[in-house]
Design a protein around this motif. Structure first.
Motif, PDB file in Angstrom:
ATOM      1  N   ILE A 199       0.821  -1.212   0.000  1.00 23.41           N
ATOM      2  CA  ILE A 199       0.000   0.000   0.000  1.00 23.41           C
ATOM      3  C   ILE A 199       0.853   1.259   0.000  1.00 23.41           C
ATOM      4  O   ILE A 199       0.768   2.068  -0.891  1.00 23.41           O
ATOM      5  CB  ILE A 199      -1.016   0.013   1.161  1.00 23.41           C
ATOM      6  N   VAL A 200       1.714   1.438   0.983  1.00 21.30           N
ATOM      7  CA  VAL A 200       2.601   2.602   1.036  1.00 21.30           C
ATOM      8  C   VAL A 200       4.004   2.069   1.249  1.00 21.30           C
ATOM      9  O   VAL A 200       4.257   1.298   2.169  1.00 21.30           O
ATOM     10  CB  VAL A 200       2.193   3.566   2.156  1.00 21.30           C
ATOM     11  N   GLY A 201       4.946   2.490   0.409  1.00 19.94           N
ATOM     12  CA  GLY A 201       6.163   1.725   0.285  1.00 19.94           C
ATOM     13  C   GLY A 201       7.405   2.183   0.996  1.00 19.94           C
ATOM     14  O   GLY A 201       8.497   2.016   0.476  1.00 19.94           O
ATOM     15  N   SER A 202       7.312   2.787   2.179  1.00 17.54           N
ATOM     16  CA  SER A 202       8.532   3.224   2.846  1.00 17.54           C
ATOM     17  C   SER A 202       9.031   2.239   3.898  1.00 17.54           C
ATOM     18  O   SER A 202       9.954   2.538   4.632  1.00 17.54           O
ATOM     19  CB  SER A 202       8.329   4.602   3.493  1.00 17.54           C
ATOM     20  N   LEU A 203       8.433   1.041   3.981  1.00 11.42           N
ATOM     21  CA  LEU A 203       8.900   0.027   4.913  1.00 11.42           C
ATOM     22  C   LEU A 203       9.902  -0.881   4.223  1.00 11.42           C
ATOM     23  O   LEU A 203       9.621  -1.453   3.169  1.00 11.42           O
ATOM     24  CB  LEU A 203       7.726  -0.814   5.432  1.00 11.42           C
ATOM     25  N   GLY A 204      11.070  -1.017   4.833  1.00  8.94           N
ATOM     26  CA  GLY A 204      12.068  -1.957   4.353  1.00  8.94           C
ATOM     27  C   GLY A 204      12.377  -2.982   5.431  1.00  8.94           C
ATOM     28  O   GLY A 204      12.466  -2.644   6.610  1.00  8.94           O
ATOM     29  N   ILE A 205      12.528  -4.234   5.032  1.00  7.12           N
ATOM     30  CA  ILE A 205      12.935  -5.286   5.951  1.00  7.12           C
ATOM     31  C   ILE A 205      14.279  -5.828   5.460  1.00  7.12           C
ATOM     32  O   ILE A 205      14.389  -6.321   4.325  1.00  7.12           O
ATOM     33  CB  ILE A 205      11.899  -6.425   6.021  1.00  7.12           C
ATOM     34  N   TYR A 206      15.296  -5.700   6.284  1.00  9.35           N
ATOM     35  CA  TYR A 206      16.652  -6.144   5.959  1.00  9.35           C
ATOM     36  C   TYR A 206      16.996  -7.337   6.840  1.00  9.35           C
ATOM     37  O   TYR A 206      16.817  -7.279   8.060  1.00  9.35           O
ATOM     38  CB  TYR A 206      17.643  -4.999   6.188  1.00  9.35           C
ATOM     39  N   THR A 207      17.469  -8.408   6.208  1.00 10.89           N
ATOM     40  CA  THR A 207      17.680  -9.651   6.945  1.00 10.89           C
ATOM     41  C   THR A 207      19.051 -10.265   6.668  1.00 10.89           C
ATOM     42  O   THR A 207      19.701  -9.958   5.655  1.00 10.89           O
ATOM     43  CB  THR A 207      16.617 -10.702   6.573  1.00 10.89           C
ATOM     44  N   LYS A 208      19.456 -11.138   7.575  1.00 12.33           N
ATOM     45  CA  LYS A 208      20.576 -12.049   7.359  1.00 12.33           C
ATOM     46  C   LYS A 208      20.016 -13.451   7.548  1.00 12.33           C
ATOM     47  O   LYS A 208      19.461 -13.772   8.607  1.00 12.33           O
ATOM     48  CB  LYS A 208      21.705 -11.765   8.344  1.00 12.33           C
ATOM     49  N   ILE A 209      20.161 -14.259   6.504  1.00 11.35           N
ATOM     50  CA  ILE A 209      19.478 -15.549   6.462  1.00 11.35           C
ATOM     51  C   ILE A 209      20.489 -16.692   6.519  1.00 11.35           C
ATOM     52  O   ILE A 209      21.489 -16.700   5.797  1.00 11.35           O
ATOM     53  CB  ILE A 209      18.613 -15.658   5.196  1.00 11.35           C
ATOM     54  N   ASP A 210      20.188 -17.641   7.373  1.00 13.48           N
ATOM     55  CA  ASP A 210      20.985 -18.852   7.510  1.00 13.48           C
ATOM     56  C   ASP A 210      20.273 -19.955   6.720  1.00 13.48           C
ATOM     57  O   ASP A 210      19.381 -20.630   7.240  1.00 13.48           O
ATOM     58  CB  ASP A 210      21.089 -19.222   8.996  1.00 13.48           C
ATOM     59  N   PHE A 211      20.667 -20.112   5.454  1.00 14.71           N
ATOM     60  CA  PHE A 211      19.995 -21.096   4.610  1.00 14.71           C
ATOM     61  C   PHE A 211      20.340 -22.528   5.011  1.00 14.71           C
ATOM     62  O   PHE A 211      19.553 -23.445   4.798  1.00 14.71           O
ATOM     63  CB  PHE A 211      20.340 -20.863   3.137  1.00 14.71           C
ATOM     64  N   LYS A 212      21.516 -22.716   5.594  1.00 11.16           N
ATOM     65  CA  LYS A 212      21.908 -24.063   6.006  1.00 11.16           C
ATOM     66  C   LYS A 212      20.949 -24.592   7.066  1.00 11.16           C
ATOM     67  O   LYS A 212      20.502 -25.745   7.008  1.00 11.16           O
ATOM     68  CB  LYS A 212      23.334 -24.044   6.546  1.00 11.16           C
ATOM     69  N   ASN A 213      20.623 -23.744   8.043  1.00  8.71           N
ATOM     70  CA  ASN A 213      19.700 -24.142   9.108  1.00  8.71           C
ATOM     71  C   ASN A 213      18.269 -23.690   8.849  1.00  8.71           C
ATOM     72  O   ASN A 213      17.390 -23.865   9.702  1.00  8.71           O
ATOM     73  CB  ASN A 213      20.189 -23.596  10.455  1.00  8.71           C
ATOM     74  N   ARG A 214      18.056 -23.032   7.697  1.00  8.10           N
ATOM     75  CA  ARG A 214      16.731 -22.608   7.241  1.00  8.10           C
ATOM     76  C   ARG A 214      16.002 -21.773   8.281  1.00  8.10           C
ATOM     77  O   ARG A 214      14.921 -22.106   8.765  1.00  8.10           O
ATOM     78  CB  ARG A 214      15.878 -23.814   6.814  1.00  8.10           C
ATOM     79  N   ARG A 215      16.624 -20.642   8.622  1.00  6.50           N
ATOM     80  CA  ARG A 215      16.007 -19.709   9.559  1.00  6.50           C
ATOM     81  C   ARG A 215      16.529 -18.303   9.286  1.00  6.50           C
ATOM     82  O   ARG A 215      17.573 -18.113   8.642  1.00  6.50           O
ATOM     83  CB  ARG A 215      16.300 -20.098  11.010  1.00  6.50           C
ATOM     84  N   ILE A 216      15.791 -17.311   9.790  1.00  2.00           N
ATOM     85  CA  ILE A 216      16.206 -15.907   9.688  1.00  2.00           C
ATOM     86  C   ILE A 216      17.061 -15.591  10.908  1.00  2.00           C
ATOM     87  O   ILE A 216      16.593 -15.709  12.051  1.00  2.00           O
ATOM     88  CB  ILE A 216      14.996 -14.957   9.636  1.00  2.00           C
ATOM     89  N   ALA A 217      18.309 -15.208  10.688  1.00  4.94           N
ATOM     90  CA  ALA A 217      19.219 -14.955  11.805  1.00  4.94           C
ATOM     91  C   ALA A 217      19.032 -13.565  12.396  1.00  4.94           C
ATOM     92  O   ALA A 217      19.045 -13.389  13.619  1.00  4.94           O
ATOM     93  CB  ALA A 217      20.666 -15.136  11.346  1.00  4.94           C
TER      94      ALA A 217
END
Length: 598
Positions: A28-46
């Motif tokens: 709807i309104v686009g000023s929200l950003g989500i920045y992540t570091k992802i652990d694909f080996k353990n399949r989770r968001i770090a």
């Protein structure tokens, strides 16, 4: 709006962590950003960080304004839930001016806000967040789940008409899905219902301190009721359909309850005043707050800590931490004590001074314009990062536990659930839905609660329309009370915006606004790490969320992250606004060809 993921390797991090960002995140309104570091080996968001890129200085340019303009100005905070701001500002002004609206005026405002909940929750649930569960999205992210959905019979097919879960998912496909298109039509007539009560959507033209300028007639309530009964009929299809869809995800993907799950820290400021009790006097605020038709409350680890609006007010703290502002600890104090003699903290909205300090984003320090509202739990000395769960889950949870609401057989809070009864409509019999307190505060349950609160709003509106008509039949046609603006006063208003808690705090000096701070759900849900390092709710809900998406890093869409954040109904306008400091001087020059240009 499409969401694009930015993929970057991070030489500073262990090889199993991959940096990914979704900016913008909202549809709807686009000023929200989500920045992540992802652990694909353990399949989770770090790790997860929530950012908002635009500063909006409503607290600054409200200063010096006529208090009577406050609701007109603050409704422009948002083009989506501006009427919620106008309503909350009117509540704030009513307290500051010492004015009590006539009962009919309150019922009209309640009907307007009920229509807003029905409209906004409908369009978000079906046309925005619903897309995350549609056939096309599931096909691209979890094809095995879609295969299972096509084979799974829908338990409530008789009520909603879709034989399988796959059929439900197809109905949610944007623009081609039957249910998706139906929802767009529903949004039209619910907006019409709102306009009947408050004149214009989304910035009301008939809403004032002391009541409303709406001309109350039998016809206007009848026109509203016609639209309301269409919605009642619609909800008898929607609730069982969403129950089938959301229950399926738990069955299809064991462990999916972990997506978007966080500690149960919920806040609700209450909604819909009861004119038989509410007089807007701060000294009686506990009493009339508990008489609201949605019960205010703070819930910590499943326990209802308080239903007192005074306690809620005294506990609000605005912390800075990772946001782009200077501290105001050395600035002036506007309010030392409330009207009951309770001390007011320096970090309370009544005493806040907004001092912007723009700077380069640094995730180890400052990274967003959104502040960190917290609620001080004096029992343990904790500053709690309350969330609203998108609004409905906190409202239903607080109302259920309090057990105070009983609307003439239409809605009943039982202490462990909320029962919602919808009367017979054109083609469907009377039904009763029961929202039961869930095991988790997670993405699925936030979305489920939104559907149930749509039915709750419809049932509440039926109650309000009966009350309004009773006033008319008794000859009580007045909708507005006169008032005068005092030279010195303070006021606060508590309400529920569509997405959750909304408060406005105002200080009047010499007949003008000296300080004004609106706090909607966005800065609560989208807040950043505070001075104690506590992450905000979006961040907290995403961190440690497991990954169920079947795509690998190169084709990763982040659907589980999106479902976690969007379950909060994110909308960023309320969090940030534009401000130009001292302003710019307009210069006029004479053009020899075209005359005056500026």
């Amino acid at each position: 709006m499409s969401t694009q993921a930015k993929r970057e390797g991070s030489p500073q991090q262990p090889p199993q962590l991959v940096e990914m960002s979704w900016d913008p995140m909202t549809r709807i309104v686009g000023s929200l950003g989500i920045y992540t570091k992802i652990d694909f080996k353990n399949r989770r968001i770090a790790e997860a960080y929530s950012t908002s890129h635009i500063f909006r200085g409503y607290s600054l340019f409200m200063q010096g304004k006529d208090p009577r303009d406050a609701h007109f100005i603050t409704s422009r905070i948002c083009g989506i839930c501006g009427d919620n701001h106008a309503t909350c500002s009117v509540y704030t002004q009513n307290m500051a001016y010492g004015v009590k609206p006539p009962a009919l005026g309150e019922w009209i405002i309640n009907l307007g806000e009920a229509a807003e909940y029905m409209f906004d929750h409908n369009i978000f649930q079906e046309n925005l967040v619903g897309v995350d569960f549609c056939e096309q999205m599931v096909k691209e992210t979890n094809p095995h789940v879609l295969e299972l959905a096509n084979k799974t019979a829908a338990p409530h097919a008789a009520e909603h008409g879709y034989k399988t879960i796959g059929d439900i998912m197809r109905s949610l496909n944007p623009f081609t899905g039957e249910f998706y298109r139906e929802a767009l039509h529903v949004s039209r007539y619910t907006r019409e219902a709102f306009c009947l009560m408050e004149g214009r959507h989304v910035h009301p033209s008939t809403l004032y301190p002391g009541g409303t300028g709406t001309t109350a007639t039998i016809q206007i309530f009848t026109d509203y009721l016609v639209r309301l009964m269409k919605y009642v009929e619609w909800m008898k299809k929607v609730v069982p359909m969403h129950d089938d869809l959301f229950d399926f995800w738990y069955e299809a993907l064991p462990g999916y309850e972990m997506v978007g799950q966080r500690r149960i820290l919920l806040g609700c400021w209450g909604s819909w005043q009861n004119p038989d009790v509410c007089d807007y006097d701060y000294r009686t605020m506990d009493k009339w707050g508990r008489a609201m038709y949605v019960t205010p409350g703070v819930i910590v680890d499943g326990e209802l800590v308080t239903t007192s609006l005074v306690d809620i007010n005294l506990g609000i703290r605005i912390l800075l931490g990772s946001s782009y502002y200077e501290d105001w600890q050395n600035e002036r104090t506007f309010v030392d004590r409330d009207p009951l003699g309770n001390p007011i903290d320096k970090r309370h909205p009544w005493n806040q001074t907004t001092i912007p300090k723009p700077q380069k984003r640094d995730f180890s320090d400052k990274y967003s314009w959104t502040m960190s509202p917290r609620w001080y739990d004096k029992r343990a000395g904790d500053y709690l990062a309350l969330d609203t769960g998108g609004g409905p889950i906190a409202r239903l949870w607080s109302t259920a536990l309090a057990g105070l609401v009983n609307m003439g057989g239409l809605i009943e809070a039982t202490g462990h659930s909320v029962k919602i009864r919808l009367p017979k409509s054109v083609s469907k019999p009377e039904v009763e839905f029961e929202w039961k307190i869930p095991k988790w505060s997670n993405a699925i349950e936030r979305n489920r609660a939104r559907t149930y609160f749509q039915a709750y709003s419809a049932a509440a509106a039926l109650h309000f329309i009966d009350k309004a008509l009773a006033e008319l039949h008794a000859g009580h046609t007045k909708t507005w009370s006169d008032f005068t603006v005092p030279k010195e006063a303070i006021g606060c208003g508590f309400h529920e915006a569509v997405r959750g808690v909304l408060s406005h705090h105002m200080v009047i000096e010499n007949g003008k606004i000296a300080n004004y701070h609106p706090y909607p759900p966005t800065p609560w849900n989208g807040s950043v790490r505070d001075i104690y390092g506590t992450p905000g709710p979006y961040e907290d809900a995403v961190q440690n969320t497991p990954i169920f998406e079947e795509n690998g890093p190169e084709a990763f869409k982040g659907i589980d992250i999106m479902r976690a954040v969007r379950s909060f109904d994110p909308c960023l306008p309320c969090g940030v606004h534009m401000y130009l400091g001292e302003g710019k001087e307009l210069q006029t020059v004479l053009s020899p060809t075209f005359g005056i240009n500026s």
